[in-house]
Design a protein around this motif. Sequence first.
Motif, PDB file in Angstrom:
ATOM      1  N   PHE A 100      47.571  57.132 107.068  1.00  0.00           N
ATOM      2  CA  PHE A 100      48.915  56.569 107.690  1.00  0.00           C
ATOM      3  C   PHE A 100      49.049  55.106 107.262  1.00  0.00           C
ATOM      4  CE2 PHE A 100      51.444  54.404 110.609  1.00  0.00           C
ATOM      5  CZ  PHE A 100      52.676  54.952 110.515  1.00  0.00           C
ATOM      6  N   PHE A 101      47.908  54.228 107.640  1.00  0.00           N
ATOM      7  CA  PHE A 101      48.114  53.115 107.301  1.00  0.00           C
ATOM      8  C   PHE A 101      48.070  52.522 105.955  1.00  0.00           C
ATOM      9  CE2 PHE A 101      47.298  52.695 111.670  1.00  0.00           C
ATOM     10  CZ  PHE A 101      48.219  51.703 112.213  1.00  0.00           C
ATOM     11  N   ILE A 114      44.145  47.129 103.138  1.00  0.00           N
ATOM     12  CA  ILE A 114      44.101  48.139 104.323  1.00  0.00           C
ATOM     13  C   ILE A 114      43.223  49.259 103.886  1.00  0.00           C
ATOM     14  CG2 ILE A 114      46.150  49.664 103.116  1.00  0.00           C
ATOM     15  CD1 ILE A 114      46.001  48.263 106.718  1.00  0.00           C
ATOM     16  N   VAL A 158      39.940  48.080 105.086  1.00  0.00           N
ATOM     17  CA  VAL A 158      39.701  47.977 106.656  1.00  0.00           C
ATOM     18  C   VAL A 158      39.594  49.303 107.087  1.00  0.00           C
ATOM     19  CG1 VAL A 158      41.342  47.588 108.242  1.00  0.00           C
ATOM     20  CG2 VAL A 158      40.983  45.687 106.669  1.00  0.00           C
ATOM     21  N   MET A 159      40.389  50.376 106.507  1.00  0.00           N
ATOM     22  CA  MET A 159      40.243  51.680 107.267  1.00  0.00           C
ATOM     23  C   MET A 159      38.938  52.326 106.946  1.00  0.00           C
ATOM     24  SD  MET A 159      42.609  52.431 109.268  1.00  0.00           S
ATOM     25  CE  MET A 159      43.856  51.100 109.864  1.00  0.00           C
ATOM     26  N   PHE A 183      47.878  48.122 116.865  1.00  0.00           N
ATOM     27  CA  PHE A 183      46.916  48.966 116.844  1.00  0.00           C
ATOM     28  C   PHE A 183      46.044  49.274 115.840  1.00  0.00           C
ATOM     29  CE2 PHE A 183      45.871  53.375 115.292  1.00  0.00           C
ATOM     30  CZ  PHE A 183      45.351  53.835 116.580  1.00  0.00           C
ATOM     31  N   ALA A 184      46.160  49.050 114.648  1.00  0.00           N
ATOM     32  CA  ALA A 184      45.237  48.908 113.482  1.00  0.00           C
ATOM     33  C   ALA A 184      44.077  47.739 113.918  1.00  0.00           C
ATOM     34  CB  ALA A 184      45.818  48.513 112.095  1.00  0.00           C
ATOM     35  N   PHE A 186      51.552  53.649 104.570  1.00  0.00           N
ATOM     36  CA  PHE A 186      52.527  52.816 105.264  1.00  0.00           C
ATOM     37  C   PHE A 186      52.638  51.480 104.369  1.00  0.00           C
ATOM     38  CE2 PHE A 186      54.236  49.964 108.262  1.00  0.00           C
ATOM     39  CZ  PHE A 186      55.517  50.504 108.446  1.00  0.00           C
ATOM     40  N   LEU A 208      52.391  48.918 115.054  1.00  0.00           N
ATOM     41  CA  LEU A 208      51.377  49.807 114.103  1.00  0.00           C
ATOM     42  C   LEU A 208      50.251  48.612 113.591  1.00  0.00           C
ATOM     43  CD1 LEU A 208      54.089  51.286 111.498  1.00  0.00           C
ATOM     44  CD2 LEU A 208      52.414  52.608 113.265  1.00  0.00           C
ATOM     45  N   PHE A 209      50.292  47.493 113.316  1.00  0.00           N
ATOM     46  CA  PHE A 209      49.442  46.521 112.903  1.00  0.00           C
ATOM     47  C   PHE A 209      48.784  46.081 114.131  1.00  0.00           C
ATOM     48  CE2 PHE A 209      51.299  47.522 108.847  1.00  0.00           C
ATOM     49  CZ  PHE A 209      50.447  47.824 107.998  1.00  0.00           C
ATOM     50  N   ILE A 232      44.918  58.594 110.692  1.00  0.00           N
ATOM     51  CA  ILE A 232      45.282  57.311 110.822  1.00  0.00           C
ATOM     52  C   ILE A 232      44.997  56.586 109.621  1.00  0.00           C
ATOM     53  CG2 ILE A 232      44.413  55.212 112.082  1.00  0.00           C
ATOM     54  CD1 ILE A 232      43.917  57.123 114.512  1.00  0.00           C
TER      55      ILE A 232
END
Lengths: 210, 211
Positions: free
Chosen positions: A16-17, A42, A45-46, B123-124, A20, B120-121, A13
């Motif tokens: 992926f983000f 991002i 955040v992840m 979900f994020a 992306f 997608l976002f 996940i």
Amino acid sequence: MKDWFKKYLAEFIGTFFLVFTVDSVILYCKEDVIGAIAVGFILMVMVYASGRISGGHYNPAVSFACAIRGVLPYRQLLPYWIAQIAGALTASFTALPFMPAKVLPRIAYTPAELVIGEFLFTFALCWVVLLTTTSDKTKGNSYYGLAIGATVTVGIFAIGGVLGYGTFNPAVSLSLYFIKTGYWVFLTYSVFASFAGSVVASKVFKLISE
Amino acid sequence: MREYFQKYLTEFIGTFFLVFVVGATALFGAEGVIAPIAIGFALMVMVYAGGHISGGHYNPAVSLAAVIRGALPLTQLLQYWAAQVLGGVAAAYTVLAFAPEAVKSCVPYTYWQLFTGEFLFTFALCYVVLLTATSKASEGNSYYGLAIGSTVTAGAFAVGGVLCYGAFNPAVAVGLGFMNLGCWGYLGITVITNLLAAVVAGLVYKFVEND
């Protein structure tokens, strides 16, 4: 066993983000300063979201550095890489269908440019990851995600598009090939430079923390 | 009873400011890169401010994810949604009153663009909220507001205005509708997609988290 699948899913996940977002800001032709900020954010955040589950690498070079440093067992390296690459490929193929008709140029660099840029900031990234998330002395801090994400933002601002693609991440490099913005041969240089950066970072980490 | 009204008021205020900043940056002519940063910051500060009172959702999708995760009782969901939507509508009308001139824009997106971007976002966003703000393992951290606000910034930079409106929030979508910044048909798809993403994020959370 289920515990490890949680980690792989978290890595999938997160990667992926990350990928992306990289692909989106490139493909959808956003203004220059946006890319570096969006990508750093991002990642931050992840890392905050699932860092404590999987380590929050989202980057094969970082996983390699963690394996050498001893926080990720070597036999988990391959599954981590697979999860990260699967995340990167899924992201590439999710972003691609929405690409505007305009064809992006593939960008070329000299090998020396590529190697120095990717090496330096992958070194910095792994260095920051190891010191802020795997060191006993910084345990319990709340800044690790900000530090890690901001390293990538700084790296892209400093050398991205000048001394290399500014990926600092083999999974992102791979994705750039699939979204047709990088040449295979140059991306191979990027990948090697990234891994070299991660090896040196973990060795230096061991040197200063013993 | 009073305790619950405190929560609803907090949700109302937070959502009001979030939607107000969305509308203000769109209608008062803020430059390109500013809006996503301003919106992310607005969400961050409101999460830091009211998070310990109401959970700091300011977003019906996040409240739904919190219900699935077990952090918000199901009996509170409708009241939270009402507070959030009211906050969004109040903000929309406040912005409209001061907007320089009536703009009506209806950016066309395809269904798949809208779905991909919003899904997608959102979900994020729900994934980040659940893991940083509702999980025992991350209790006591100081980064949750930064993480939550920045998710919206990154999402707006990545897909906002290209694949979708970049709302990631049904209350924002409704606010955009009242400010004439989107068409109701597309906004309806946005709302449904947001709620769907929240359900998926709630289920993924249950799988990856141990508590």
